[in-house]
Scaffold this active site. Sequence first.
Site, PDB file in Angstrom:
ATOM      1  N   TYR A  88      65.614  99.589  52.682  1.00  0.00           N
ATOM      2  CA  TYR A  88      64.313  98.921  52.652  1.00  0.00           C
ATOM      3  C   TYR A  88      64.464  97.411  52.468  1.00  0.00           C
ATOM      4  CZ  TYR A  88      59.717  97.440  50.989  1.00  0.00           C
ATOM      5  OH  TYR A  88      58.548  96.751  50.818  1.00  0.00           O
ATOM      6  N   LYS A 389      40.269  89.891  60.747  1.00  0.00           N
ATOM      7  CA  LYS A 389      39.207  90.798  61.201  1.00  0.00           C
ATOM      8  C   LYS A 389      38.277  91.169  60.041  1.00  0.00           C
ATOM      9  CE  LYS A 389      41.752  92.540  65.136  1.00  0.00           C
ATOM     10  NZ  LYS A 389      42.262  93.667  65.934  1.00  0.00           N
ATOM     11  N   ASP A 508      73.978 109.725 105.149  1.00  0.00           N
ATOM     12  CA  ASP A 508      73.657 108.322 104.868  1.00  0.00           C
ATOM     13  C   ASP A 508      74.970 107.627 104.478  1.00  0.00           C
ATOM     14  OD1 ASP A 508      72.244 105.965 103.909  1.00  0.00           O
ATOM     15  OD2 ASP A 508      72.592 106.761 101.896  1.00  0.00           O
TER      16      ASP A 508
HETATM   17  O1  LIG Z   1      55.351  97.969  52.726  1.00  0.00           O
HETATM   18  P1  LIG Z   1      55.596  96.517  52.380  1.00  0.00           P
HETATM   19  O2  LIG Z   1      57.025  96.136  52.569  1.00  0.00           O
HETATM   20  O3  LIG Z   1      55.034  96.134  51.055  1.00  0.00           O
HETATM   21  O4  LIG Z   1      54.778  95.612  53.451  1.00  0.00           O
HETATM   22  C1  LIG Z   1      53.415  95.807  53.759  1.00  0.00           C
HETATM   23  C2  LIG Z   1      53.216  96.100  55.238  1.00  0.00           C
HETATM   24  O5  LIG Z   1      53.435  94.910  55.953  1.00  0.00           O
HETATM   25  C3  LIG Z   1      53.505  94.928  57.364  1.00  0.00           C
HETATM   26  O6  LIG Z   1      52.222  94.880  57.984  1.00  0.00           O
HETATM   27  C4  LIG Z   1      52.030  94.770  59.389  1.00  0.00           C
HETATM   28  O7  LIG Z   1      51.040  95.670  59.789  1.00  0.00           O
HETATM   29  C5  LIG Z   1      49.695  95.194  59.869  1.00  0.00           C
HETATM   30  C6  LIG Z   1      48.845  96.308  60.436  1.00  0.00           C
HETATM   31  O8  LIG Z   1      49.301  96.721  61.693  1.00  0.00           O
HETATM   32  C7  LIG Z   1      49.626  93.951  60.752  1.00  0.00           C
HETATM   33  O9  LIG Z   1      48.298  93.466  60.786  1.00  0.00           O
HETATM   34  C8  LIG Z   1      50.547  92.884  60.185  1.00  0.00           C
HETATM   35  O10 LIG Z   1      50.550  91.764  61.051  1.00  0.00           O
HETATM   36  C9  LIG Z   1      51.956  93.408  60.010  1.00  0.00           C
HETATM   37  O11 LIG Z   1      52.733  92.443  59.312  1.00  0.00           O
HETATM   38  C10 LIG Z   1      54.374  96.063  57.829  1.00  0.00           C
HETATM   39  O12 LIG Z   1      54.373  96.191  59.239  1.00  0.00           O
HETATM   40  C11 LIG Z   1      54.094  97.384  57.165  1.00  0.00           C
HETATM   41  O13 LIG Z   1      55.057  98.358  57.569  1.00  0.00           O
HETATM   42  C12 LIG Z   1      54.202  97.185  55.672  1.00  0.00           C
HETATM   43  O14 LIG Z   1      53.903  98.388  55.014  1.00  0.00           O
END
Ligand SMILES: O=P(O)(O)OC[C@H]1O[C@H](O[C@H]2O[C@H](CO)[C@@H](O)[C@H](O)[C@H]2O)[C@H](O)[C@@H](O)[C@@H]1O
Length: 736
Positions: A88, A389, A508
């Site tokens: 992670y 949004k 061919d």
């Molecule tokens: O789980 P974390 O490491 O705490 O991070 C939080 C989430 O962040 C990211 O968000 C994204 O997804 C949004 C919705 O589609 C989008 O609007 C945004 O621009 C992205 O950055 C990440 O993709 C998630 O996996 C995390 O859980």
Amino acid sequence: MHKTIIVSNRLPVDLKYIDNKLHVKSSSGGLATGMKSVHSEGNGIWIGWSGLAEDTMNSEQKNEVDQAIAQEKCVQVPLTEYDIDNYYYGFSNKALWPLFHYFQAYTEFEREHWESYVAVNQKFSEVILQHANDGDTIWVHDYQLLLLPELLRKKNPTLTIGFFLHIPYPSYELFRTCPWRYELLQGMLGADLIGFHTYDYVRHFLSSTSRIKEVEVNFNQISYNNRIIKVDSFPMGIDYNRYHNAALEHDTNPEHTKSELMKNIDLHNQSNEESKLILCIDRMDYTKGIPNRIKSFEYFLNKYPEFKGKVRLVMLAVPSRENVEQYQLLKRETDELVGRINGDLSTVSWTPVWYFYRSLPFNELIDLYVSSDIAMVTPIRDGMNLVAKEYIATRTKDTGVLILSEMAGAAKEMHEALIVNPNNFDQTADNIKAALEMPKEEQKRRLDALQKRISRYDVERWATEFLKSLEAAKNNKPPQAATKLSSDKIQEIASHYQKSSRRLLLLDYDGTLAGFKKNPEEAIPTNEIYSLLDTINEDPNTEIAIISGRDRNTFEKWFGPKNYTLVTDHGAWLRKNNSEWEALDRLKSDWKENIRPVMEAFTDSTPGALIEEKEFSLAWHYRKADAEMAALRTMELKHVLNGLLFNNNLSVLDGNKVLEVKNSNINKGRAAASIITKANYDFILAIGDDWTDEFMFEELPESAYSIKVGNVKTVAKYYIEDQITVLDLLNTITSK
Ligand SMILES: O=P(O)(O)OC[C@H]1O[C@H](O[C@H]2O[C@H](CO)[C@@H](O)[C@H](O)[C@H]2O)[C@H](O)[C@@H](O)[C@@H]1O
Ligand SMILES: O=c1ccn([C@@H]2O[C@H](COP(=O)(O)OP(=O)(O)O)[C@@H](O)[C@H]2O)c(=O)[nH]1
């Protein structure tokens, strides 16, 4: 009844042990809301990580967590502290996150992190496979699980697998720097449908795929491993009604329990009639452009000092990934910047920046949204950005202006916002001023358009559209008209060959008798080809016809002294028994004068492409050109040519890495038919690899054997995997 399993790194439940007591809160994040109906439907479940480290809990706590999660219709993938550090914080957030957001200097490619990423994706797949039945649908989310689609498909090909990436997909030039780029793409290609927020991310993904992996890309479909994978954009929305209704509730019940924050906001609003609030809400992440935003606000105050004392920047920064060094540095930089600016510019009654480093409960977020005159969403790079949004959804009084970075995925849909480049402080300052001074009618006009779109394409619609498209994609299998040529069938053909007395072999050349070469001139017949054909040709009852798109001169050079039947230029010319060449159709070639300059222009703009001039056709070869550029140019050239050829009795042949313009009356089918009708053959076998060979297959009598080289769409009855086996096959069939 098949079920849908949602899979994401985090579960839609927040779990925390406080003073040894488990606190469970179901998440109200965008994804959780969007998936609510999918998740609650039938026996659907959500699989992910609980947010707690497995090896820091005793068995009693583990049971407690399991039960709490099960109550939410979820199943956890237990992760250890080691997994969390390496999968992670490590590979996901120190390699993929910065790489996909164009922060190349921040990427750390550590083998240990990568190995843990592979192992955790494997752990996810094991848990999913324990819960999935044949035919179930699995929807995998985000960059932490890029390998999962393939891992699942390998173990259970009956699953329907969708994948959605929530962050940007970077350009090939960035993606190629990852040492495990091949494995990552391979992992994603296990899905039936791959979704992104915007079309640009789709383009970048297709570009990386066609350059790094040997796949065929047609518009937004990838043919790979005998499967068709659909790639498309699905811009994620929000739960519009939830935000809008909460804002309405705030308006009708202004005396609800006010937080400290809200009381301060009230004081600010009362301090000066002209006072305005500019709101920013982000996770504390370097992609969100927080320092730039503070600096551009300072720049604005210095450029337009008349706003000093009247405008405040309210910044809510939510703690995120605090174990990663870049996030700690960003926090320090932000603290210092806010401190310096407030120190430099504050007065007794005015502080330019209000800064909160925490997360807020939903009601307080709504308070903030509702009370702000302007929202400033200026990330350096962002997959979508839901805050933009949400702000729009909370506008209930036709007032409010959104300043939005062009680097956020949301900018692709929210054209009525004031769009800025977050690195351009002058432009940003001017837009802050424009937002502060925007007439009410203009605010309303812009908001109306934005609200219309965001309320229509909300998060539920997003989820439904994705699943609808996934359902369609799973049935999108490549046509399997041909049967693989089995060894039994080969024996049957061989025995038919021996028993017959008048045989015809229609063969061919390129891609069938000879291997496909980058340079067409290099595909000269080998001794092996000559010797095999000569041996077959010794039998007076067997006629060999090489039927090719090559020009007459080349065949004259290669097969001049041979007495095989030769058909060249896709069927324009025929030579039998070493005698004169005979034209199979009345041919004109004056059209070339118009077509050649067009092809030349395309050749100039496509490095590696070349024109081959044949007597009755013009061929534009692009096998040496960059694959992606060639795909684009071919589409354009085809379009231009089709316009020019209309009504001219000419047609464009779309061959294997070649576009060829020729007389419509000429094709290999007509040539094959003219040979077949000249004798009473009791054995006919045709082999070809190309699209142009389909004409030949179509003209064969039912009793003939037609064999395609490669398992692709064809009218041939049988296929063999590749060209390398063609000579062996001919040898087996024809030898006594
Ligand atoms: O789980 P974390 O490491 O705490 O991070 C939080 C989430 O962040 C990211 O968000 C994204 O997804 C949004 C919705 O589609 C989008 O609007 C945004 O621009 C992205 O950055 C990440 O993709 C998630 O996996 C995390 O859980
Ligand atoms: O204190 C807070 C601040 C923000 N958010 C939410 O966090 C999400 C942020 O999503 P976005 O797409 O803007 O960025 P991400 O953090 O996913 O990169 C939005 O739904 C916000 O309403 C939240 O739940 N609590």
